[in-house]
Scaffold this motif. Structure first.
Motif: not given
Length: 344
Positions: A262, A264, A270, A276, A281
């Motif tokens: 993975d 960021t 992140g 995400c 991630w």
């Protein structure tokens, strides 16, 4: 009759000299030289002439016909030249006008991403290897520790051409062919780009045809830390120097141990966002240490050599890099979409 012919000649010449256009010229040709024309009408009277007169009148008639035909031909050429000059004047190109701009083409975004990935790994000492898209069952599965009836084959439900030939489901067979060609020599350091085929659903994130780039390194004392360092370098070159990676345990028949990688999130860095799913991630590829069985089948002693392998979907990388939400955009040839990726 001779006088009539001379008079006809003078009349025809006078009218032909003053003719105004090609249509009028054709009318005069019919009037004087046609089957029912004036000259034909006069010549019908030659039957009443004596034998001595006929040659003389015939010669005069031919001279009259030739004079009229020559003048008609001259006028036809004149009108043709005139028509050509008028057409050229009407179709003349103004060379002082500015040129029409031509749209500059650009590389397809998938090809751009492939080139970017190749450049990154070539910079790290890798070379590019290629192989056939129609592959044997042995190279596509068995040599990668996937014997017949192995349950992991269900993940790559495939397009079979015969019982032993299929459209390759991954570019990993190129790794096997490379190892066989090296005949146990080290180091092996290649990436394998190309098209692959799977019976995936056709939706926003899947396609029956897509592109993969897989990598392989074999040598002495190759460790998981080498894999992590390589992938960290790659992701930072691709997504930015602040990118971080994490490795999650996974399973692949041809690597042991295996990990999912993975990065960021390219959107929030992140911190967590909708892209995400607030985890920070994004999954980008699978990798791991080459399985000893795969090394052994390809001619390498797993007691002496080790290696790592990784594989990524080019479309997945492109979608993350450019923020594309539907894989089908790459294949629809919509110029409104493709034009956004032109590199000036």
């Amino acid at each position: 009759m001779k006088e009539r012919l001379e008079a006809l000649k003078q009349e025809a010449v006078a009218q032909l000299k003053s003719v105004a256009d090609a249509a009028q010229l054709n009318d005069l040709r019919v009037k004087y030289l046609g089957k029912k024309g004036a000259l034909t009408e006069i010549l019908r009277g030659m039957g009443g002439l004596s034998a001595e007169e006929r040659p003389v009148i015939g010669q005069v008639a031919n001279e009259v016909r030739t004079a009229i035909e020559d003048l008609i031909e001259e006028k036809q050429q004149y009108f043709q030249r005139l028509e050509t000059e008028e057409r050229l004047a009407a179709e003349k190109v103004d060379v002082t006008l500015p040129g029409r701009p031509l749209k500059q083409g650009s590389i397809h975004p998938l090809n751009q991403v492939i080139q970017d990935i190749e450049d990154i790994f070539i910079g790290m000492g890798y070379r590019i290897a290629e192989g056939p898209e129609v592959e044997t069952d042995y190279y596509n599965f068995e040599a990668l520790n996937l014997p017949k009836n192995h349950p992991a084959r269900d993940m790559q439900d495939s397009f079979y051409l015969t019982e032993e030939l299929l459209m390759r489901t991954q570019t990993s067979p190129v790794q096997v062919r490379t190892m066989e060609a090296m005949k146990g020599e080290v180091p092996v350091k290649v990436i394998c780009p190309g098209r692959v085929y799977r019976r995936d659903d056709d939706d926003a994130t899947h396609s029956f045809q897509f592109h993969q780039i897989e990598g392989l390194v074999i040598g002495k004392n190759i460790r998981m830390s080498d894999l992590k360092g390589t992938l960290l370098q790659f992701t930072r070159e691709m997504f930015g120097q602040n990118t971080q990676i994490r490795l999650r345990p996974s399973f692949f028949p041809f690597t042991e141990p295996s990990v999912e990688v993975d990065v960021t999130c390219v959107k929030c860095g992140g911190n967590g966002c909708r892209v995400c799913k607030n985890t920070g991630w994004l999954e980008i590829l699978g990798s791991g240490m080459v399985h000893p069985r795969v090394l052994e089948m390809s001619g390498y002693d797993p007691e002496q050599y080790s290696g790592f392998a990784f594989g990524m979907g080019v479309e997945r990388i492109a979608m993350l890099k450019y923020g594309v939400d539907d894989i089908r955009h790459f294949f629809n040839n919509d110029m409104r979409f493709l034009g956004q990726f032109a590199r000036i």
